[in-house]
Design a protein around this motif. Structure first.
Motif, PDB file in Angstrom:
ATOM      1  N   GLU A  19       0.860  -1.181   0.000  1.00 49.23           N
ATOM      2  CA  GLU A  19       0.000   0.000   0.000  1.00 49.23           C
ATOM      3  C   GLU A  19       0.900   1.236   0.000  1.00 49.23           C
ATOM      4  O   GLU A  19       1.427   1.646   1.037  1.00 49.23           O
ATOM      5  N   ALA A  20       1.077   1.826  -1.179  1.00 51.05           N
ATOM      6  CA  ALA A  20       1.999   2.959  -1.324  1.00 51.05           C
ATOM      7  C   ALA A  20       1.434   4.237  -0.743  1.00 51.05           C
ATOM      8  O   ALA A  20       2.172   5.086  -0.228  1.00 51.05           O
ATOM      9  N   VAL A  21       0.107   4.425  -0.847  1.00 48.90           N
ATOM     10  CA  VAL A  21      -0.572   5.596  -0.294  1.00 48.90           C
ATOM     11  C   VAL A  21      -1.789   5.103   0.461  1.00 48.90           C
ATOM     12  O   VAL A  21      -2.557   4.275  -0.058  1.00 48.90           O
ATOM     13  N   GLY A 212       3.351   6.264   3.261  1.00 45.06           N
ATOM     14  CA  GLY A 212       2.075   6.371   2.579  1.00 45.06           C
ATOM     15  C   GLY A 212       1.029   7.198   3.285  1.00 45.06           C
ATOM     16  O   GLY A 212      -0.106   7.302   2.804  1.00 45.06           O
ATOM     17  N   VAL A 213       1.393   7.813   4.404  1.00 44.13           N
ATOM     18  CA  VAL A 213       0.439   8.583   5.201  1.00 44.13           C
ATOM     19  C   VAL A 213       0.932  10.023   5.329  1.00 44.13           C
ATOM     20  O   VAL A 213       2.132  10.265   5.475  1.00 44.13           O
ATOM     21  N   VAL A 214       0.011  10.975   5.272  1.00 42.44           N
ATOM     22  CA  VAL A 214       0.352  12.369   5.533  1.00 42.44           C
ATOM     23  C   VAL A 214       0.400  12.566   7.048  1.00 42.44           C
ATOM     24  O   VAL A 214      -0.621  12.505   7.724  1.00 42.44           O
ATOM     25  N   ASP A 215       1.610  12.776   7.584  1.00 44.23           N
ATOM     26  CA  ASP A 215       1.784  12.937   9.027  1.00 44.23           C
ATOM     27  C   ASP A 215       1.330  14.308   9.512  1.00 44.23           C
ATOM     28  O   ASP A 215       0.746  14.430  10.582  1.00 44.23           O
ATOM     29  N   GLN A 216       1.632  15.355   8.733  1.00 43.18           N
ATOM     30  CA  GLN A 216       1.279  16.708   9.161  1.00 43.18           C
ATOM     31  C   GLN A 216       1.234  17.630   7.949  1.00 43.18           C
ATOM     32  O   GLN A 216       2.047  17.499   7.031  1.00 43.18           O
TER      33      GLN A 216
END
Length: 363
Positions: A19-21, A212-216
């Motif tokens: 899962e890349a994004v 793959g996750v937007v942290d901030q």
């Protein structure tokens, strides 16, 4: 976001079992310089390619000006993309390279020449229109690619590490050029980079990505001064990260005491209580150092032994062992009256609002 040009709603992308994004949701304002920042493999380029239409999301939706374009092919989206490798036509002049998109649209010859010359002036290449790409420097080639992408007046320009192949000095010069061009044209720029200084220098807002996750997401100042996760704090700039035990909760602050006068003061995180252990951080340039007790009204102060002094040209790093752990202070070398040697007993301190809480300490 009311004036959003691009919106991602729970967008994900899988390549086989990878899962890349993962469920990314954010909006990019019209006219904004928006940067996706993160290490290799964090999903930033994949996200950019989904916005461009070169990759189809495995889930979620992509909207352009409120219209769902998730399955619209790239050539029907009002966006253009600039890659790290500029893919200029070597047999064409600079002028013809820039005007190529207008030629495909069958714009009359005189009109496309006029517009191409205007765009070359915007990117500061006027007078070089008859040269071939191989007669240009790397920075000039990058600006030709930028002009070619902008001439069709796209709603957004997507840039995938376009300065990655250039040397450091040229990169810094072209960062200013890119920001100038973006400001002059008013085009939305969506920029991908792994270079934190590049992101801080150019962006209106930054999305820091990890696995793959937007942290901030925040302004450069928010990302740098007030990171909300350990990853963002560690990835963007250098920092002092300490694990401290809360001794007292006072209003909207927590106090961690070290001896009779030593203390670390931080904003009170949700769930904070006496005896709990938290990770906090402070940027080295915010830490004052001296042989006298540092006076910060309501701030942090610690005493310790100076273990290492590292000269770095414009600034010097001072590494101090304190009861709270190793604390590093960065001071400019023109700072008057600061002359410290290894082994000296010193005092460090910083204002309360310069402490960031990164979360509970790992057990």
């Amino acid at each position: 976001m009311a004036d959003a040009l691009i919106t991602l709603e729970a967008v994900s992308k899988r390549f086989g079992t990878v899962e890349a994004v993962r469920a990314s949701s954010f909006s990019i304002a019209d006219g904004e310089f928006f940067t996706m920042l993160g290490p290799s493999g964090c999903g930033k380029t994949t996200t950019l390619r989904m916005i461009a239409g070169f990759e189809l999301p495995s889930g979620g939706r992509i909207l352009l000006r409120g219209e769902d374009v998730t399955e619209v092919p790239p050539n029907r989206r009002p966006v253009n993309m600039v890659f790290q490798h500029y893919a200029l036509f070597p047999h064409m002049s600079v002028l013809d390279n820039v005007a190529f998109g207008l030629k495909l649209k069958k714009v009359p010859k005189q009109e496309r020449r006029r517009r191409a010359l205007e765009m070359l002036e915007v990117v500061a290449l006027d007078g070089l229109e008859q040269r071939k790409p191989q007669q240009l420097s790397g920075g000039q080639q990058q600006r030709v690619a930028l002009a070619r992408a902008l001439i069709n007046n796209p709603a957004a320009l997507l840039l995938d590490e376009p300065l990655g192949a250039l040397d450091v000095k040229l990169r810094r010069a072209l960062q200013l050029e890119l920001k100038r061009v973006q400001s002059e044209t008013g085009t939305t720029f969506v920029y991908v980079t792994h270079d934190q200084e590049e992101a801080l220098a150019m962006s209106d807002r930054i999305a820091v990505m990890n696995h793959g996750v937007v942290d901030q997401i925040g302004t450069p100042r928010e990302i740098y001064e007030h990171p909300t996760t350990p990853f963002v704090a560690d990835f963007v700039g250098s920092l002092n990260a300490l694990e401290v035990v809360i001794d007292e909760v006072v209003g909207d602050s927590v106090v961690c005491r070290f001896g009779e006068v030593g203390r670390v003061v931080a904003p009170a995180p949700h769930g904070a209580s006496s005896g709990s252990t938290w990770r906090i951080a402070v940027r080295p340039e915010r830490v004052t150092i001296g042989t006298e007790q540092v006076a910060f009204d309501g701030g942090s102060r610690l005493s310790g032994t100076l273990q290492q002094v590292v000269y770095l040209g414009m600034l010097t790093q001072y590494h101090v062992d304190t009861p709270a752990g190793r604390v590093v202070s960065h001071r400019m070398n023109d700072e008057a009256g600061l002359s410290l040697e290894t082994g000296a007993e010193v005092h460090v301190g910083w204002a309360a609002d310069h402490t960031s809480v990164l979360g509970p300490a790992s057990s």
